[in-house]
Design a protein around this motif. Structure first.
Motif, PDB file in Angstrom:
ATOM      1  N   PHE A   1       0.852  -1.183   0.000  1.00 32.16           N
ATOM      2  CA  PHE A   1       0.000   0.000   0.000  1.00 32.16           C
ATOM      3  C   PHE A   1       0.892   1.237   0.000  1.00 32.16           C
ATOM      4  O   PHE A   1       1.743   1.395   0.868  1.00 32.16           O
ATOM      5  N   HIS A   2       0.696   2.094  -0.975  1.00 27.82           N
ATOM      6  CA  HIS A   2       1.486   3.324  -1.080  1.00 27.82           C
ATOM      7  C   HIS A   2       0.559   4.522  -0.932  1.00 27.82           C
ATOM      8  O   HIS A   2      -0.561   4.513  -1.438  1.00 27.82           O
ATOM      9  N   TYR A   3       1.064   5.537  -0.247  1.00 27.69           N
ATOM     10  CA  TYR A   3       0.275   6.749  -0.085  1.00 27.69           C
ATOM     11  C   TYR A   3       1.179   7.962  -0.274  1.00 27.69           C
ATOM     12  O   TYR A   3       2.389   7.880  -0.121  1.00 27.69           O
ATOM     13  N   HIS A   4       0.540   9.073  -0.621  1.00 28.66           N
ATOM     14  CA  HIS A   4       1.267  10.329  -0.814  1.00 28.66           C
ATOM     15  C   HIS A   4       1.481  11.046   0.519  1.00 28.66           C
ATOM     16  O   HIS A   4       2.558  11.584   0.768  1.00 28.66           O
ATOM     17  N   SER A   5       0.448  11.057   1.342  1.00 29.36           N
ATOM     18  CA  SER A   5       0.557  11.768   2.616  1.00 29.36           C
ATOM     19  C   SER A   5      -0.463  11.237   3.609  1.00 29.36           C
ATOM     20  O   SER A   5      -1.458  10.608   3.233  1.00 29.36           O
ATOM     21  N   VAL A   6      -0.174  11.510   4.877  1.00 36.67           N
ATOM     22  CA  VAL A   6      -1.097  11.216   5.973  1.00 36.67           C
ATOM     23  C   VAL A   6      -1.151  12.486   6.813  1.00 36.67           C
ATOM     24  O   VAL A   6      -0.109  12.997   7.228  1.00 36.67           O
ATOM     25  N   THR A   7      -2.353  12.989   7.042  1.00 34.36           N
ATOM     26  CA  THR A   7      -2.509  14.193   7.856  1.00 34.36           C
ATOM     27  C   THR A   7      -3.570  13.949   8.919  1.00 34.36           C
ATOM     28  O   THR A   7      -4.452  13.099   8.755  1.00 34.36           O
ATOM     29  N   PHE A   8      -3.464  14.713   9.994  1.00 37.31           N
ATOM     30  CA  PHE A   8      -4.439  14.615  11.081  1.00 37.31           C
ATOM     31  C   PHE A   8      -4.866  16.018  11.457  1.00 37.31           C
ATOM     32  O   PHE A   8      -4.024  16.886  11.710  1.00 37.31           O
ATOM     33  N   ASP A   9      -6.187  16.246  11.483  1.00 36.67           N
ATOM     34  CA  ASP A   9      -6.697  17.563  11.852  1.00 36.67           C
ATOM     35  C   ASP A   9      -8.078  17.399  12.479  1.00 36.67           C
ATOM     36  O   ASP A   9      -8.990  16.838  11.854  1.00 36.67           O
ATOM     37  N   LYS A  10      -8.224  17.877  13.690  1.00 36.81           N
ATOM     38  CA  LYS A  10      -9.513  17.915  14.390  1.00 36.81           C
ATOM     39  C   LYS A  10     -10.242  16.579  14.376  1.00 36.81           C
ATOM     40  O   LYS A  10     -11.410  16.496  14.026  1.00 36.81           O
ATOM     41  N   GLY A  11      -9.527  15.525  14.721  1.00 36.14           N
ATOM     42  CA  GLY A  11     -10.146  14.209  14.832  1.00 36.14           C
ATOM     43  C   GLY A  11     -10.228  13.417  13.541  1.00 36.14           C
ATOM     44  O   GLY A  11     -10.676  12.277  13.545  1.00 36.14           O
ATOM     45  N   THR A  12      -9.820  14.012  12.424  1.00 32.18           N
ATOM     46  CA  THR A  12      -9.897  13.329  11.137  1.00 32.18           C
ATOM     47  C   THR A  12      -8.504  12.974  10.634  1.00 32.18           C
ATOM     48  O   THR A  12      -7.666  13.852  10.466  1.00 32.18           O
ATOM     49  N   LEU A  13      -8.298  11.693  10.406  1.00 36.50           N
ATOM     50  CA  LEU A  13      -7.063  11.214   9.797  1.00 36.50           C
ATOM     51  C   LEU A  13      -7.332  11.064   8.306  1.00 36.50           C
ATOM     52  O   LEU A  13      -8.248  10.342   7.906  1.00 36.50           O
ATOM     53  N   THR A  14      -6.560  11.777   7.485  1.00 33.95           N
ATOM     54  CA  THR A  14      -6.733  11.730   6.038  1.00 33.95           C
ATOM     55  C   THR A  14      -5.549  11.014   5.420  1.00 33.95           C
ATOM     56  O   THR A  14      -4.402  11.389   5.656  1.00 33.95           O
ATOM     57  N   ILE A  15      -5.852   9.987   4.644  1.00 35.90           N
ATOM     58  CA  ILE A  15      -4.826   9.211   3.947  1.00 35.90           C
ATOM     59  C   ILE A  15      -5.001   9.467   2.463  1.00 35.90           C
ATOM     60  O   ILE A  15      -6.051   9.152   1.897  1.00 35.90           O
TER      61      ILE A  15
ATOM     62  N   GLU B   1      -8.039   9.737  19.820  1.00 38.72           N
ATOM     63  CA  GLU B   1      -8.212  11.051  19.215  1.00 38.72           C
ATOM     64  C   GLU B   1      -8.712  10.983  17.764  1.00 38.72           C
ATOM     65  O   GLU B   1      -9.212  11.961  17.221  1.00 38.72           O
ATOM     66  N   VAL B   2      -8.600   9.815  17.139  1.00 42.95           N
ATOM     67  CA  VAL B   2      -9.064   9.660  15.755  1.00 42.95           C
ATOM     68  C   VAL B   2     -10.551   9.321  15.771  1.00 42.95           C
ATOM     69  O   VAL B   2     -10.956   8.289  16.276  1.00 42.95           O
ATOM     70  N   GLU B   3     -11.354  10.227  15.230  1.00 41.00           N
ATOM     71  CA  GLU B   3     -12.800  10.041  15.194  1.00 41.00           C
ATOM     72  C   GLU B   3     -13.283   9.545  13.837  1.00 41.00           C
ATOM     73  O   GLU B   3     -14.317   8.906  13.748  1.00 41.00           O
ATOM     74  N   GLN B   4     -12.536   9.894  12.780  1.00 41.33           N
ATOM     75  CA  GLN B   4     -12.907   9.431  11.451  1.00 41.33           C
ATOM     76  C   GLN B   4     -11.679   9.346  10.550  1.00 41.33           C
ATOM     77  O   GLN B   4     -10.681  10.002  10.815  1.00 41.33           O
ATOM     78  N   ILE B   5     -11.794   8.512   9.517  1.00 42.33           N
ATOM     79  CA  ILE B   5     -10.718   8.308   8.553  1.00 42.33           C
ATOM     80  C   ILE B   5     -11.260   8.671   7.177  1.00 42.33           C
ATOM     81  O   ILE B   5     -12.327   8.187   6.773  1.00 42.33           O
ATOM     82  N   VAL B   6     -10.533   9.507   6.468  1.00 42.09           N
ATOM     83  CA  VAL B   6     -10.881   9.874   5.096  1.00 42.09           C
ATOM     84  C   VAL B   6      -9.796   9.314   4.194  1.00 42.09           C
ATOM     85  O   VAL B   6      -8.602   9.523   4.441  1.00 42.09           O
TER      86      VAL B   6
END
Length: 178
Positions: free
Chosen positions: A105-119, A150-155
């Motif tokens: 699995f390859h990804y460009h970035s992982v960010t976390f902001d206000k409970g949302t982890l974005t992959i 702290e992670v409430e949702q994953i995008v």
């Protein structure tokens, strides 16, 4: 007479050109030692690593159910723990018993902001798990990442754009929630 004058001019020009290539000698350095203040040592500020044991989820050999494995991660910043958890999804310790659902699995970035982890995943990822395997992969991701309170949702995005599905079977256009 003109010939000797030309020879002298050529010799003078050669001397001038030879002198142009040389550098000036460096200025001598003072030989008196510089005293260090007593009791102080040069400090190297290495980040303090936090160790945490996490549960990572894989499939059994028959792709029938999720299996869990305890693994330890070390991280200096919170974003690193999410990245390490993602990389652990690819590497089971019990390779004979557990099948990684997120292999290569390859990804460009992982960010976390206000409970949302974005992959932001790479759209060139290749998956061959079928619909039940894709569902298990999403469940493995959710169970692994949602153990961080702290992670409430994953995008999950693909190449920075909203993704409908990773493998064509399970919809991920909405954030994954607890």
């Amino acid at each position: 007479m003109k010939k000797s004058r030309m020879i002298w001019m050529a010799a003078l020009a050669m001397l001038l050109m030879a002198g142009c290539g040389q550098k000036a000698a460096p200025a001598p350095q003072p030989t008196t030692p510089v005293e260090q203040p007593s009791g102080s040592t040069p400090s190297t500020t290495e980040p303090k690593l936090t160790k945490q044991t996490i549960t990572v989820y894989y499939s059994d050999n028959d792709l029938m159910e999720l299996q869990k494995e305890e693994q330890e991660i070390s991280f200096a910043e919170d974003i690193e723990k999410y990245k390490k958890a993602l990389s652990m999804l690819e590497k089971p310790q019990k390779t004979d018993d557990h099948v990684p659902l997120w292999k290569d699995f390859h990804y460009h970035s992982v960010t976390f902001d206000k409970g949302t982890l974005t992959i932001d995943a790479d759209s060139k990822n290749q998956y061959n798990l079928g619909s039940s395997g894709e569902g298990m992969a999403i469940d493995a991701l959710k169970k692994t990442i949602f153990q961080f309170p702290e992670v409430e949702q994953i995008v999950i995005l693909e190449d920075g754009k909203k993704a409908e599905s990773l493998m064509g079977h399970v919809e991920i256009s909405e954030p994954l929630t607890r």
